[in-house]
Enzyme design. Structure first.
Site, PDB file in Angstrom:
ATOM      1  N   HIS B 251      -2.939  -2.625  -9.165  1.00  0.00           N
ATOM      2  CA  HIS B 251      -2.224  -2.625  -7.897  1.00  0.00           C
ATOM      3  C   HIS B 251      -2.334  -4.016  -7.316  1.00  0.00           C
ATOM      4  O   HIS B 251      -3.425  -4.573  -7.237  1.00  0.00           O
ATOM      5  CB  HIS B 251      -2.842  -1.593  -6.955  1.00  0.00           C
ATOM      6  CG  HIS B 251      -1.981  -1.280  -5.776  1.00  0.00           C
ATOM      7  ND1 HIS B 251      -1.801  -2.165  -4.746  1.00  0.00           N
ATOM      8  CD2 HIS B 251      -1.235  -0.191  -5.475  1.00  0.00           C
ATOM      9  CE1 HIS B 251      -0.983  -1.623  -3.865  1.00  0.00           C
ATOM     10  NE2 HIS B 251      -0.630  -0.421  -4.272  1.00  0.00           N
ATOM     11  N   ARG B 271       4.378  -3.591   2.613  1.00  0.00           N
ATOM     12  CA  ARG B 271       5.380  -4.594   2.281  1.00  0.00           C
ATOM     13  C   ARG B 271       6.796  -4.062   2.507  1.00  0.00           C
ATOM     14  O   ARG B 271       7.665  -4.779   2.983  1.00  0.00           O
ATOM     15  CB  ARG B 271       5.199  -5.063   0.839  1.00  0.00           C
ATOM     16  CG  ARG B 271       4.054  -6.059   0.712  1.00  0.00           C
ATOM     17  CD  ARG B 271       3.762  -6.412  -0.728  1.00  0.00           C
ATOM     18  NE  ARG B 271       3.077  -5.324  -1.405  1.00  0.00           N
ATOM     19  CZ  ARG B 271       3.400  -4.863  -2.592  1.00  0.00           C
ATOM     20  NH1 ARG B 271       4.389  -5.395  -3.251  1.00  0.00           N
ATOM     21  NH2 ARG B 271       2.741  -3.873  -3.117  1.00  0.00           N
TER      22      ARG B 271
END
Lengths: 271, 636, 337
Positions: B251, B271
């Site tokens: 990740h 994000r």
């Protein structure tokens, strides 16, 4: 030292053998103790005041203490009876506030905030979180007499009426020395008290339920949803309102007593 | 006080693993009328699925009606760099919406759109807003919903049979150490209960593996202690194959500071909702790392990227939303170039881009987590993030339709993270939650059908049970090494040598060290008794971690290219020839065997969903010629 | 860089135990669970402790730290003074398994007794339409990570074991509230159920559940009190009650609302070995099933079986007599006297 496991009740498997009542290291007793002291002061003060039977009305500014409002007995001092005197003279052992005081007291006693405060500080059930309570048995609010705590709703309805009376009293307190409009420090104190009482009454959990909490579909009742949202916001500060209004009632009453007994003079701001 | 007595249970289907896939499989097997057991390594409802935050991808088209299964299929294949088993990706894209809707009938409460449908959000690699979500705790919602569905089935059974456990039972805090075979058929599973150390034997003709991943073999990981590759190892030892084990997802944004929470994930929706990545110079660096294949879909200037959040139809996406491996690689490159944060990560900033209330509204648990765990207020300061081992794309090789394992054993099924193929070389965010629902259901369904189809139940031989008992007890009576030290050593080998960026020399070195570790693990010892003894549990898990690590290292050494979750510094480019090959590992005795196997070819109607330009970046010339022929045929 | 800190950790099992002292290294930014792990890795490899995600999301590492119910992974060491002793004990409301691990079965039993979501009969999957404002209240309760800290801190069961039978605890009150507020739940009698079967009336709103909730769910204000008010609507409203009397509805409902069933298993065990050496507290293993043949039947004929006579109904791995250590019962020998 190895301690053997304590068995809290017959038939149950043992829990970890820790004998200490609590292992909390903070001053967990401070908050319940403080609240207990405040509640005790209020109870003593209000009992004394209620049975005093005088110094509850300031004729000059039309100040009536909330502890005696509404004054509806023929025993009331002239001027203090805003709603007439439908009731006869009371003997000395029945206080003049007898009509309303049970409502207000009942509203506070059954209030969800005061239940927490009282159960913790006065009843020690429990005195603080994760501290062993001293009672051997506990049935909560499942049976007489505590089952009557569920009557909060009805006390709320009645207390709302009392609140209207208090507001009316506050309006009358804008009374000038010449009979027209006037404003004194007492007026401000009374208004502040009424504001806090209104905050306390409106932020009540029963109120929150009644205005909208009982609904399953907010989307179908947008107006009530807005009420509910508003009350929910107030409700977050219910405890603050509860304590603040308790103190403000005491302060208001003490001020009116002091002016009425002419220990101090009311400072007039206007007329 | 424990004895060598073995508690015996008889079931039709035993599901090992109580995460999303396991619970979904168990529900399906129970609905098919089978007596079903669920084996949970920790308490019921604590599965690692709760860690999934972003959402569950399903092309329901609630937010953007242009979405459909074909777009989802395309995104999945593109994300997996075309190494996916196309049939799995197809089934997944087609069935995910049904599986999500089904959850609502179990009581799930997803966030809603204005017209009352399930709301869907944007996520890295998905063309349209596609992730059904609940704030940022979708995994928790999913596991709770399935858990409560199982309770409701138990309540049904209670009404019908007077016993909650009549047809579906959960064995909490129970670990399976060995599968028992009868010839080439699964006959049962053997394990222990943590609470008292007693042994259990489940006799069952069909077993579903849903044990999740392998992250505990890594130093920096978001995975919990349970993720020791148990299912992978059980399958290997039973004779099944693993595929794609070289592909591990790191990740891109795990917390790197403070140290105690190293590895905890910062969801990608940070994000998606406007968070940007910056290096120590304060520069938004992702614009420098857009690979050619993605150049067309991603913005080139900060202005365009910023406009996308409000007007996605007329602007290209910000490069922060590139697939996770690209982001992970970019962060790695920035840190290596000396532009990282003091703790060896980069900065992820939302504080300067949204008002505090919006952040708290959109990312409540993220905000809460940072505040509580690290005393960092994400509405005021940037987070320090870096790559973290998160998910294993590889796993047990299964038949796409049934979830049955491929190899030397029958009656074994796998679903969820433990199975391989669905995600190819890289998994899109949000695809794992829908994966485990789709294939969990299928595995449960076909395991039940398999149990029905057997003329006679396989038999558990006492000799095999005795061997399993001996193996389980061995660490307690040995006087050898501390399992915690061994685990740390294994994590160091995997983290340093088989980590996010790999080299031939390091991988060879890793294999040597793993061989050494194998000898040490064979002599591991655990002090204390059998009753809830974590040292003993770890000692037993180590064996699984080791064999799976070996598969990963071997496959990583073999695959001489970089693709998705596998990056070779000595072979930095993607090679179309390698795209046609899966690496398969199996076990013979103690030895890990590696073989190559062609990737199944997409059916014509599926491959023609893609643009030729896009395919040309992945396929060999030969394959492209085939595609052209197909296209021509279609146009005639 | 790390400093040595003084820890006291409760070690033991159902036979007893005590707080043991450890000096352990603590580094900047660590939480209590990190320190427990360091103890496991260095000084006490068999120290039992539950944990999973280490991020405050799974609710496994519930323990009591300096007497307060907390998640080990969410308690930062920086919240303690440098020279403060940190005392870690297991949850005190549930039976002890070992060290910091308790048997939380109580909660799962209560979970099973709480009626599940009842889907509306007329809607197919995919047809559910709900407004965000309508689901938000229930969503708050679905944040619950089932750490059971509220169940542990609630004095109703913490200090009164006997109430476990009648009282489900805060976790299941929010579950009841969640379903009662669910816009599409088809079950109408959740309030009655909460009052009659879950023991909602036992709660005296002292709010400890809300205080310890790591997810900051307003358990009392948003779930328990609204549920109590909803119960008032149904049960304590004199007008409604009168109406029911007249139409004799109450009798119908009372039938379905009797006190909750007993916990699934509450074996009466004693803590210590009795005078006769029997370990009363030992957990009895499940009854053993015998091996069956491929048709699922007990092999009854010697011809088809690997031994003479029938197999033991207790399975092959049990030999009689059982060693006395394995027994948790004792013949009463009432004829002796």
């Amino acid at each position: 030292m190895t301690t053997t496991a304590t068995r809290p009740a017959a038939g149950a498997r043992p829990r970890a053998a820790i004998l200490a009542k609590t292992l909390r290291t903070d001053r967990w007793w401070a908050s319940p103790l403080g609240i207990a002291i405040i509640l005790a002061i209020f109870v003593i003060y209000s009992t004394v005041r209620i049975f005093m039977g005088k110094h509850y009305w300031v004729g000059e500014g039309h100040y009536l203490t909330p502890l005696y409002s509404p004054c509806v007995s023929k025993s009331c001092v002239p001027g203090s009876s805003h709603f007439g005197t439908p009731l006869p003279k009371f003997p000395f052992f029945i206080p003049l506030g007898a009509l309303v005081f049970p409502i207000v007291a009942g509203f506070r006693v059954t209030c969800y905030y005061y239940r927490k405060a009282g159960y913790r500080s006065l009843w020690l059930s429990p005195q603080a979180c994760a501290v062993r309570e001293p009672h051997a048995k506990y049935t909560g609010e499942t049976r007489f007499p505590l089952i009557f705590m569920n009557s909060h709703r009805y006390f709320f309805y009645l207390a709302s009426l009392v609140l209207l009376i208090n507001i009316y009293d506050a309006v009358l307190a804008f009374h000038g020395r010449d009979g027209g409009f006037g404003l004194g420090v007492g007026t401000l104190i009374i208004c502040a008290n009424v504001a806090l009482l209104a905050g306390y009454t409106l932020s009540c959990h029963a109120c929150r339920h009644v205005v909208g909490g009982r609904l399953k579909h907010f989307s179908k009742h947008p107006l009530r949803y807005r009420f509910w949202t508003f009350v929910s916001k107030l409700n977050g500060r219910h405890g603050t309102f509860a304590m603040a209004s308790l103190l403000s009632v005491m302060i208001t009453d003490a001020y009116i007593m002091a002016v009425s007994a002419q220990w101090i003079t009311d400072l007039r701001i206007f007329n | 006080m424990t004895t060598n007595r073995i508690e015996r249970h008889h079931y039709d289907v035993v599901v090992i693993g109580a995460g999303g896939a396991g619970l979904r499989a168990a529900i399906e097997a129970r609905l098919a009328g089978k007596r079903t057991a669920i084996i949970s390594k920790s308490l019921f409802g604590k599965a690692h699925t709760v860690m999934a935050e972003g959402g569950a991808a399903a092309a329901m088209g609630n937010v953007n009606s242009n979405d459909n299964w074909m777009v989802h299929f395309r995104d999945t294949m593109r994300g997996g760099k075309f190494l996916n088993n196309f049939r799995m990706a197809e089934l997944h894209a087609k069935e995910a919406p049904e599986r999500i809707w089904e959850l609502e009938t179990y009581g799930a409460l997803f966030d809603r759109t204005k017209d009352g449908k399930i709301s869907q959000r944007n996520f890295g690699g998905h063309e349209y807003p596609r992730l059904a979500h609940v704030g940022d705790r979708t995994g928790l919602e999913l596991i709770r919903t399935l858990q409560q569905k199982i309770v409701s089935l138990q309540q049904e059974d209670k009404r019908q049979y007077g016993d909650y456990d009549a047809r579906i039972r959960v064995f909490a805090e129970t670990t399976i150490t060995e599968l028992i075979l009868d010839g080439d058929r699964v006959a049962g599973a053997f394990g222990y209960r943590r609470e008292d150390g007693e042994f259990l034997l489940f006799e069952a003709p069909a077993i579903v593996l849903a044990t999740g991943g392998v992250g505990r073999s890594y130093k920096v990981t978001s995975n919990s202690w349970e993720y020791t590759g148990d299912g992978h190892a059980l399958a290997l030892r039973a004779g099944a194959n693993l595929i794609n084990m070289e592909f591990l997802q790191f990740h891109p944004t795990g917390m790197v500071w403070p140290p105690s929470v190293k590895g905890i994930l910062v969801t990608e929706s940070v994000r998606g909702d406007g968070g940007v990545l910056k290096n120590s110079e304060g520069k938004r660096f992702m614009f420098n790392y857009v690979p050619d294949v993605f150049r067309k879909q991603y913005a080139e200037t900060e202005e365009e990227a910023d406009r996308w959040y409000t007007d996605p139809d007329h602007n290209r996406r910000p490069p922060e939303l590139l697939p996770r491996d690209e982001v992970a690689r970019a962060i790695n490159a920035e840190v290596k170039a000396g532009r990282g944060s003091p703790a060896g990560g980069v900065y992820l900033d939302v504080s300067t881009r949204m008002p505090a209330e919006t952040i708290i509204k959109r990312l409540p648990s993220m905000h809460h987590q940072f505040k509580e765990l690290a005393d960092v207020d994400i509405t005021k300061e940037a987070m320090e993030v870096g790559p973290t081992c998160h998910y294993v794309m590889g796993g047990v090789e299964v038949d796409p339709d049934t979830g049955a394992t491929i190899g030397q054993v029958r009656g074994l099924f796998a679903a969820g993270e433990v199975s391989g193929g669905m995600h190819g070389s890289n998994r899109l965010g949000g695809n794992s939650l829908s994966d485990l629902l789709v294939f969990g259901k299928r595995a449960g369904e076909y395991a039940a059908a398999y149990a029905d189809s057997l003329p006679a139940r396989p038999k558990v031989s006492q000799a095999l049970v005795d061997t399993a008992v001996d193996a389980a007890l061995a660490p307690l009576s040995r006087d050898g090494e501390n399992p915690y030290t061994l685990q740390q050593d294994l994590q160091a080998v995997m983290g340093d040598l088989v980590g996010i960026i790999r080299r031939r020399g390091e991988l060879q070195d890793a294999l040597v060290r793993l061989a050494e570790l194998k000898e040490r693990v064979a002599k591991v010892s655990a002090s204390g008794g059998r009753r809830y003894n974590p040292g003993w549990h770890l000692a037993l898990d180590l064996r699984n971690m080791l064999v799976v690590s070996e598969c990963t290292a071997k496959a990583a050494l073999e695959r001489e290219e970089s693709r998705g979750g596998h990056t070779r510094e000595d072979f930095p480019a993607m090679d179309p020839n390698w795209r046609r090959l899966n690496l398969v590992t199996s076990l013979e005795g103690d030895e890990v065997l590696l073989s190559r196997k062609p990737v199944p070819e997409m059916r014509p109607e599926l491959i023609t969903l893609f643009d030729r330009v896009e395919l040309s970046k992945y396929l060999t010339d030969e394959e492209l010629a085939g595609f052209d022929a197909l296209a021509e045929e279609a146009s005639n | 860089m790390g400093t040595k800190r003084h820890f006291r950790v409760w070690r033991g099992d159902e036979n007893g135990g005590d707080l043991q002292d450890y000096q352990v290294e603590v580094n900047e930014g660590e939480v209590v669970l990190d320190v427990i792990h360091r103890l496991q890795a260095t000084q006490a490899p068999d120290l039992a402790c539950r944990w999973n995600c280490k991020a405050g999301k799974c609710g496994s590492c519930s323990m009591e730290i300096n007497g307060r119910p907390r998640l080990g992974c969410m308690t930062r060491m920086s919240t303690f003074e440098e020279n403060e002793t940190v005392t870690v004990t297991p949850l005190r409301t549930f039976p002890i398994v070992r060290d910091l691990v308790t048997d939380v079965e109580f909660n799962y039993v209560k979970a099973r007794e709480t009626p599940a979501f009842a889907p509306p009969a007329d809607l197919e999957p995919g047809e559910y339409r709900m407004q965000q404002v309508d689901v938000e209240r229930s969503q708050e309760f679905r944040k619950c990570i089932e750490c059971f800290l509220c169940q542990n801190v609630c004095h109703v069961v913490r200090d009164h074991e006997e109430n476990k039978r009648a009282f489900s605890g805060p976790r299941y009150f929010i579950r009841a509230a969640e379903l009662d507020m669910h816009p599409l739940d088809a079950k109408g009698d959740r309030k009655e159920y909460a009052q009659a079967q879950q023991g909602l009336g036992y709660c005296n709103i002292t709010k400890c559940c809300t205080e310890v909730c790591p997810e900051h769910i307003k358990i009392t204000d948003n779930a328990i009190i609204p549920m109590k008010e909803r119960v008032v609507d149904r049960r304590y409203d004199p007008i409604v009650k009168l109406g029911r009397r007249i139409f004799r509805r109450d009798q119908l409902e009372e039938q379905g609302t009797r006190p909750g069933p007993l916990l699934a298993q509450e074996p009466s065990h004693h803590a210590e070995p009795g005078a006769d050496g029997v370990k009363w507290n030992r957990q009895v293993a499940q009854g053993q099933a015998a091996a069956v043949d491929e048709n699922g039947r007990l092999p009854l004929s010697e011809f088809t079986f690997d031994r003479a006579a029938a197999p033991s109904p207790f399975g092959d791995d049990v030999t009689f007599p059982l060693p006395p250590d394995d027994l948790n019962y004792h013949h009463s020998n009432k004829w002796d006297t």
